[in-house]
Design a protein around this motif. Structure first.
Motif, PDB file in Angstrom:
ATOM      1  N   SER A 154      63.935  40.156  78.559  1.00 52.09           N
ATOM      2  CA  SER A 154      64.542  39.501  79.708  1.00 52.09           C
ATOM      3  C   SER A 154      64.162  38.027  79.753  1.00 52.09           C
ATOM      4  N   GLU A 155      64.641  37.367  80.792  1.00 50.80           N
ATOM      5  CA  GLU A 155      64.314  35.940  81.006  1.00 50.80           C
ATOM      6  C   GLU A 155      62.942  35.873  81.671  1.00 50.80           C
ATOM      7  N   ARG A 156      61.903  35.968  80.856  1.00 50.62           N
ATOM      8  CA  ARG A 156      60.548  36.106  81.379  1.00 50.62           C
ATOM      9  C   ARG A 156      60.043  34.851  82.044  1.00 50.62           C
ATOM     10  N   ALA A 157      60.680  33.714  81.805  1.00 50.48           N
ATOM     11  CA  ALA A 157      60.239  32.486  82.460  1.00 50.48           C
ATOM     12  C   ALA A 157      60.662  32.456  83.936  1.00 50.48           C
ATOM     13  N   ASN A 158      61.563  33.328  84.333  1.00 52.23           N
ATOM     14  CA  ASN A 158      62.039  33.386  85.719  1.00 52.23           C
ATOM     15  C   ASN A 158      61.120  34.297  86.520  1.00 52.23           C
TER      16      ASN A 158
ATOM     17  N   VAL B  55      62.786  37.476  87.981  1.00 55.85           N
ATOM     18  CA  VAL B  55      63.010  38.541  86.999  1.00 55.85           C
ATOM     19  C   VAL B  55      61.723  39.315  86.762  1.00 55.85           C
ATOM     20  N   ARG B  56      60.603  38.593  86.653  1.00 53.97           N
ATOM     21  CA  ARG B  56      59.326  39.290  86.424  1.00 53.97           C
ATOM     22  C   ARG B  56      58.970  40.157  87.630  1.00 53.97           C
TER      23      ARG B  56
END
Length: 380
Positions: free
Chosen positions: A15-19, A22-23
């Motif tokens: 996934s977009e782990r920098a978001n 999302v985490r």
């Protein structure tokens, strides 16, 4: 807890782990998976449940700390060196805008209002660890699920709004519906004969009333009606009037009687048999029969159905030595004139009266008709 930890890391990697949002959803999915696993294994001990939740929160805090450290390192690597004096510090400002605020993670698990627990397909085969001595058989703690046991762990996705149907499709649907409706209306008007009635009403040369007839002898009957107030001229010979009941005689299954109607006096004819036994005979003088020899003459009967329903009337001729005229059938409802043609040899001159036979119901339904007049127009 190694199974949940591995599942969380795998989900972050996909996934977009920098978001941070999302985490946070991934962590909440892990909490939901833990609660579902506890319920599935029927774990009801409060201490065990608290311990499992505490371990999960520690794992989440550890993973979150690593993620933040990795994000900070990534941001730092993209920050350019400080420019010389007098230069603009635009790179640092841009780098600062790329860093998004991180949400605060609670130490205790949270259950979102209105959101059901994750299904078994969301967590795969992940099961929470048990402390020693928790199993009912007194055995040691169950081994934690491995990374290969949680292939179905997925973060929650944001539902996308459905696309609206195109206006073109709706427009075409409306047009098709209107075309079908007009087509059905046109078909009904054509089959019901409404167009013929409208055309007949617009043409003044055609009479408003029509009578359908059938000639049983093969001759073509006259399928039209005449207006008794204006179309019967002095050339027509009067054969019968309602006051002349002496000219009538009934068969074994027929009867007649004088009646008064809204259109004037009439004689009501009732036939209980569709054959000649149910007919009523109307006398025609020899003088009138003598005028029919060698000519195409017309016979007219003014009749009306006695009830509310149409009746089928049959008319025959028995003109002494001149012979007959076949059997003619007419459908009668309101007052109207039924007509048919007769033609005889000129050499015949009868000395005895003839008869016109009227059967009021050839279906044998015992229906009645009102007879107002009988006329004959000799040919030229």
């Amino acid at each position: 807890m190694s199974g949940l930890e591995t599942a969380i890391r795998n989900a972050l990697a996909r996934s977009e782990r920098a978001n941070a949002e999302v985490r946070a959803r991934i962590y909440q999915s892990a909490r939901n998976a833990l609660e579902a696993g506890l319920r599935k294994q029927e774990v009801n001990d409060p201490e065990t449940i608290a311990a499992q939740r505490h371990r999960l929160e520690e794992t989440i805090h550890q993973i979150e700390a690593e993620e933040r450290a990795q994000i900070a390192a990534t941001v730092a690597s993209h920050i350019r060196a400080e420019p010389p004096a007098g230069a603009r510090a635009e790179p640092e400002q841009r780098a600062g805008r790329d860093v998004r605020p991180e949400p605060r993670l609670d130490a205790e698990p949270r259950m979102e209002a209105g959101r059901p627990a994750a299904a078994a397909g969301d967590i795969g085969a992940i099961r929470p660890e048990r402390q020693d001595g928790f199993a009912g058989n007194g055995a040691g703690a169950a081994p934690a699920a491995t990374a290969g046991e949680a292939p179905g762990f997925r973060p929650e996705r944001v539902a996308r709004a459905r696309r609206r149907r195109g206006r073109l499709f709706s427009f075409l649907l409306v047009v098709a519906t209107l075309i079908a409706a007009f087509g059905a209306l046109a078909w009904w008007m054509q089959t019901s004969g409404l167009l013929d009635d409208l055309q007949s009403g617009a043409d003044d040369s055609r009479p408003p009333a029509r009578v359908s007839g059938e000639d049983f002898s093969g001759e073509d009957p006259i399928k039209k009606a005449l207006d008794t107030q204006s179309r019967f001229s002095s050339d027509w010979r009067a054969v019968f009037a309602p006051s002349e009941t002496a000219k009538l005689s009934a068969g074994p299954a027929g009867r007649f009687e004088s009646v008064g109607t809204g259109d004037g006096p009439a004689v009501r004819i009732t036939s209980a048999n569709p054959d000649r036994d149910g007919a009523v005979r109307i006398e025609v003088s020899p003088e009138i029969l003598g005028e029919l020899g060698g000519k195409a003459s017309t016979v007219a009967l003014t009749v009306q159905a006695a009830g509310d329903k149409p009746v089928q009337v049959a008319v025959e001729c028995d003109f002494s030595t001149m012979g007959g005229c076949g059997r003619h059938r007419f459908t009668v409802s309101e007052r109207t004139d039924v007509l048919f043609q007769v033609e005889f040899d000129r050499s015949l001159s009868p000395s005895e009266p003839g008869h016109i036979l009227v059967n009021s119901d050839i279906t044998g339904g015992n229906a009645s008709v009102n007879l107002f007049a009988v006329r004959i127009l000799p040919g030229e």
